[in-house]
Design an enzyme around this catalytic site. Structure first.
Site, PDB file in Angstrom:
ATOM      1  N   ARG A  21       6.822 -28.588 -15.591  1.00 25.63           N
ATOM      2  CA  ARG A  21       7.167 -28.214 -14.348  1.00 25.63           C
ATOM      3  C   ARG A  21       6.120 -29.379 -13.523  1.00 25.63           C
ATOM      4  O   ARG A  21       5.896 -30.720 -13.739  1.00 25.63           O
ATOM      5  CB  ARG A  21       5.858 -27.237 -14.354  1.00 25.63           C
ATOM      6  CG  ARG A  21       4.708 -26.735 -12.860  1.00 25.63           C
ATOM      7  CD  ARG A  21       3.654 -27.477 -12.313  1.00 25.63           C
ATOM      8  NE  ARG A  21       3.406 -26.779 -11.400  1.00 25.63           N
ATOM      9  CZ  ARG A  21       2.260 -27.610 -10.763  1.00 25.63           C
ATOM     10  NH1 ARG A  21       2.092 -28.906 -10.762  1.00 25.63           N
ATOM     11  NH2 ARG A  21       1.480 -26.806  -9.540  1.00 25.63           N
ATOM     12  N   VAL A  22       6.453 -29.922 -12.142  1.00 23.20           N
ATOM     13  CA  VAL A  22       6.501 -30.346 -10.964  1.00 23.20           C
ATOM     14  C   VAL A  22       5.269 -29.775  -9.312  1.00 23.20           C
ATOM     15  O   VAL A  22       5.786 -28.719  -9.263  1.00 23.20           O
ATOM     16  CB  VAL A  22       7.702 -30.990 -10.307  1.00 23.20           C
ATOM     17  CG1 VAL A  22       7.415 -31.781  -9.480  1.00 23.20           C
ATOM     18  CG2 VAL A  22       7.910 -31.834 -11.373  1.00 23.20           C
ATOM     19  N   GLY A  23       4.380 -30.185  -9.387  1.00 21.62           N
ATOM     20  CA  GLY A  23       4.201 -29.691  -8.015  1.00 21.62           C
ATOM     21  C   GLY A  23       3.838 -30.281  -7.281  1.00 21.62           C
ATOM     22  O   GLY A  23       5.687 -31.082  -6.645  1.00 21.62           O
TER      23      GLY A  23
ATOM     24  N   GLY B 246      -4.610 -28.496  -4.831  1.00 19.18           N
ATOM     25  CA  GLY B 246      -4.914 -27.018  -5.020  1.00 19.18           C
ATOM     26  C   GLY B 246      -3.655 -26.542  -5.912  1.00 19.18           C
ATOM     27  O   GLY B 246      -2.950 -27.466  -5.885  1.00 19.18           O
TER      28      GLY B 246
ATOM     29  N   THR C  58      -7.068 -33.055  -9.002  1.00 17.65           N
ATOM     30  CA  THR C  58      -6.083 -33.614  -8.419  1.00 17.65           C
ATOM     31  C   THR C  58      -6.948 -34.992  -7.806  1.00 17.65           C
ATOM     32  O   THR C  58      -8.058 -34.478  -7.251  1.00 17.65           O
ATOM     33  CB  THR C  58      -5.271 -33.187  -7.435  1.00 17.65           C
ATOM     34  OG1 THR C  58      -4.428 -32.120  -8.461  1.00 17.65           O
ATOM     35  CG2 THR C  58      -4.202 -34.151  -6.788  1.00 17.65           C
TER      36      THR C  58
ATOM     37  N   GLY D 220       0.271 -26.171  -6.127  1.00 22.93           N
ATOM     38  CA  GLY D 220       1.254 -26.831  -5.309  1.00 22.93           C
ATOM     39  C   GLY D 220       2.463 -25.793  -5.464  1.00 22.93           C
ATOM     40  O   GLY D 220       3.254 -25.504  -4.537  1.00 22.93           O
TER      41      GLY D 220
HETATM   42  N1  ASP Z   1      -1.815 -29.695  -6.492  1.00 24.69           N
HETATM   43  C1  ASP Z   1      -2.083 -30.332  -8.092  1.00 24.69           C
HETATM   44  C2  ASP Z   1      -0.545 -29.941  -8.114  1.00 24.69           C
HETATM   45  O1  ASP Z   1      -0.088 -27.988  -7.963  1.00 24.69           O
HETATM   46  C3  ASP Z   1      -3.268 -29.237  -8.158  1.00 24.69           C
HETATM   47  C4  ASP Z   1      -4.540 -30.047  -7.967  1.00 24.69           C
HETATM   48  O2  ASP Z   1      -4.168 -30.005  -6.824  1.00 24.69           O
HETATM   49  O3  ASP Z   1      -5.196 -29.785  -8.325  1.00 24.69           O
HETATM   50  O4  ASP Z   1      -0.395 -30.167  -8.885  1.00 24.69           O
END
Ligand code: ASP
Length: 312
Positions: free
Chosen positions: A207-209, A231, A179, A233
Site C-alpha cells: 500500500r502507498v499513500g 492524514g 507522519t 492518504g
Molecule cells: N498520509 C499518510 C499516508 O496515508 C499517513 C498520515 O499522514 O498519517 O500514508
C-alpha cells in the site's frame, strides 16, 4: 498568522493523540536544526531535509525508525521532497531498511531524471548510495532484520485485512498516526516541502499513500506556496490536496482561507480526515487540521520555536 523571512514549519502528524513531551522536544529540535540551514543562508530544501531527518531518526513518529509495519510485518516507507523555484521533485515509495527515506527522495531529485522510484529498486538505489549503511552519516540500519517479521501468507494477510475493514477498524485507526513533514522559505524567496511516512495503521503489503505523490502529499511552487499534508492518504490522493491548495493560493486566497476550503472539500467530498502545514513566498502561513489534534510547530528564528498539538 504572518512571519518574515526565512521561515520553517514542521509537523508530526494529525490524529487523536496528545503530543508527548518527548515528541514536542523532537519537533523543537527539528525546527532548530532546519532553521540553522536557513539562518546561514542555506536553501529551503536543505532546511526541509534537515528537519525531517531529525523526526525520522527519533523513532517517536511514524516515519523512518518509528515507521508502521504493513500487515506482513514489514516497514515500507514513503517520502517526497520538492522545491518551488524550478519545480524539482523527488520521491520514493515502499522503500525498506533505510533510516532516512527523505534523503533517498532528495537523491532521486538531485541525481536522477526521475521523480518517483518505488519498491525493491528504491531500496537498492538507496543502499547503493550508502543511505542504509550504519557507519556512514551516522545512520542506523532498520528494517526486517531488527524486528521479528511475521510474513504471513498472502491469504492470511488478505483475511486479516478484510476482517479489519469490515469491523470499521481501518478508517478509525488511520486517524491516529504520526507522519512527519516540513515546509520552508529561505532568504532568496524559494519555498520547499517534504513528507515522510510509514503509512497508516492497517495496510496491505505494498500500500502507498499520498506522501510520495507530488501534488497530493506535498507541493512547492514559488508562485504560490509550499504544502505538506498528513492524514488518510486514500482521501488526500483523490482530491489532489497539495496542488489544489497551491492553486488556490495562486489565485489570491490566504493560506488560512485556502487551507480551510480544501479541507472542507476533503471532508465533504470523500469523508477525508487530514492536517496540513502551508506557507507562502511572502512569509504568511497556516496550520490546519480536521482531526482533534495535530502535532506541529513553526519558527522564524526569533524568540522560541512554537510547538503544540492544536491549531484551531
Ligand atoms: N498520509 C499518510 C499516508 O496515508 C499517513 C498520515 O499522514 O498519517 O500514508
Amino acid at each position: 498568522m504572518s512571519r518574515r523571512l526565512p521561515l520553517l514549519l514542521v509537523h508530526g502528524g494529525a490524529g487523536l493523540r496528545e503530543l508527548t513531551a518527548l515528541q514536542a522536544d523532537c519537533l523543537t529540535q527539528a525546527l532548530v536544526d532546519g532553521y540553522a540551514k536557513l539562518r546561514s543562508g542555506g536553501a529551503a530544501i536543505d532546511a526541509v531535509e534537515a528537519a525531517v531527518r531529525v523526526l525520522e531518526a527519533s523513532g517517536l513518529f511514524n516515519a523512518g525508525l518509528g515507521s508502521n509495519r504493513q500487515l506482513d510485518g514489514v516497514q515500507r516507507m514513503d517520502a517526497s521532497i520538492m522545491e518551488g523555484r524550478d519545480l524539482r521533485a523527488g520521491a520514493v515509495a515502499s522503500i525498506e531498511g533505510v533510516l532516512h527515506p527523505i534523503a533517498a527522495a532528495r537523491h532521486v531529485m538531485d541525481e536522477t531524471a526521475h521523480v518517483l522510484v518505488v519498491g525493491e529498486e528504491a531500496t537498492k538505489f538507496a543502499k547503493h548510495l550508502g543511505l542504509a549503511a550504519p557507519s556512514r552519516r551516522g545512520q542506523r540500519q532498520i528494517g526486517p532484520s531488527q524486528h521479528r517479521v511475521l510474513r504471513p501468507s498472502a491469504k492470511k494477510t488478505w483475511q486479516l485485512y478484510r476482517e479489519m475493514q469490515q469491523s470499521g477498524h481501518l478508517r478509525w485507526a488511520a486517524l491516529g498516526k504520526e507522519t512527519v513533514g516540513a515546509v520552508a522559505l529561505d532568504r532568496s524567496g524559494t519555498v520547499a516541502a517534504g513528507a515522510s511516512t510509514g503509512g497508516v495503521d492497517i495496510m496491505l503489503p505494498g500500500r502507498v499513500g499520498d506522501s510520495p505523490l507530488i501534488g497530493c502529499g506535498v507541493y512547492a511552487d514559488n508562485h504560490s506556496g509550499a504544502v505538506s499534508m498528513t492524514g488518510l492518504g486514500e482521501c488526500i490522493i483523490r482530491i489532489g490536496v497539495a496542488k489544489e491548495l497551491c492553486d488556490r493560493l495562486e489565485t489570491g486566497a490566504s493560506p488560512a482561507a485556502a487551507a480551510r476550503a480544501v479541507l472542507q472539500k476533503l471532508v465533504s467530498r470523500v469523508r477525508g480526515s487530514a492536517g496540513l502545514i502551508v506557507l507562502t513566498p511572502d512569509g504568511r502561513f497556516a496550520i490546519r487540521h480536521t482531526t482533534p489534534r495535530m502535532a506541529a510547530g513553526y519558527w522564524n528564528g526569533k524568540g522560541k520555536p512554537v510547538v503544540t498539538d492544536r491549531f484551531k
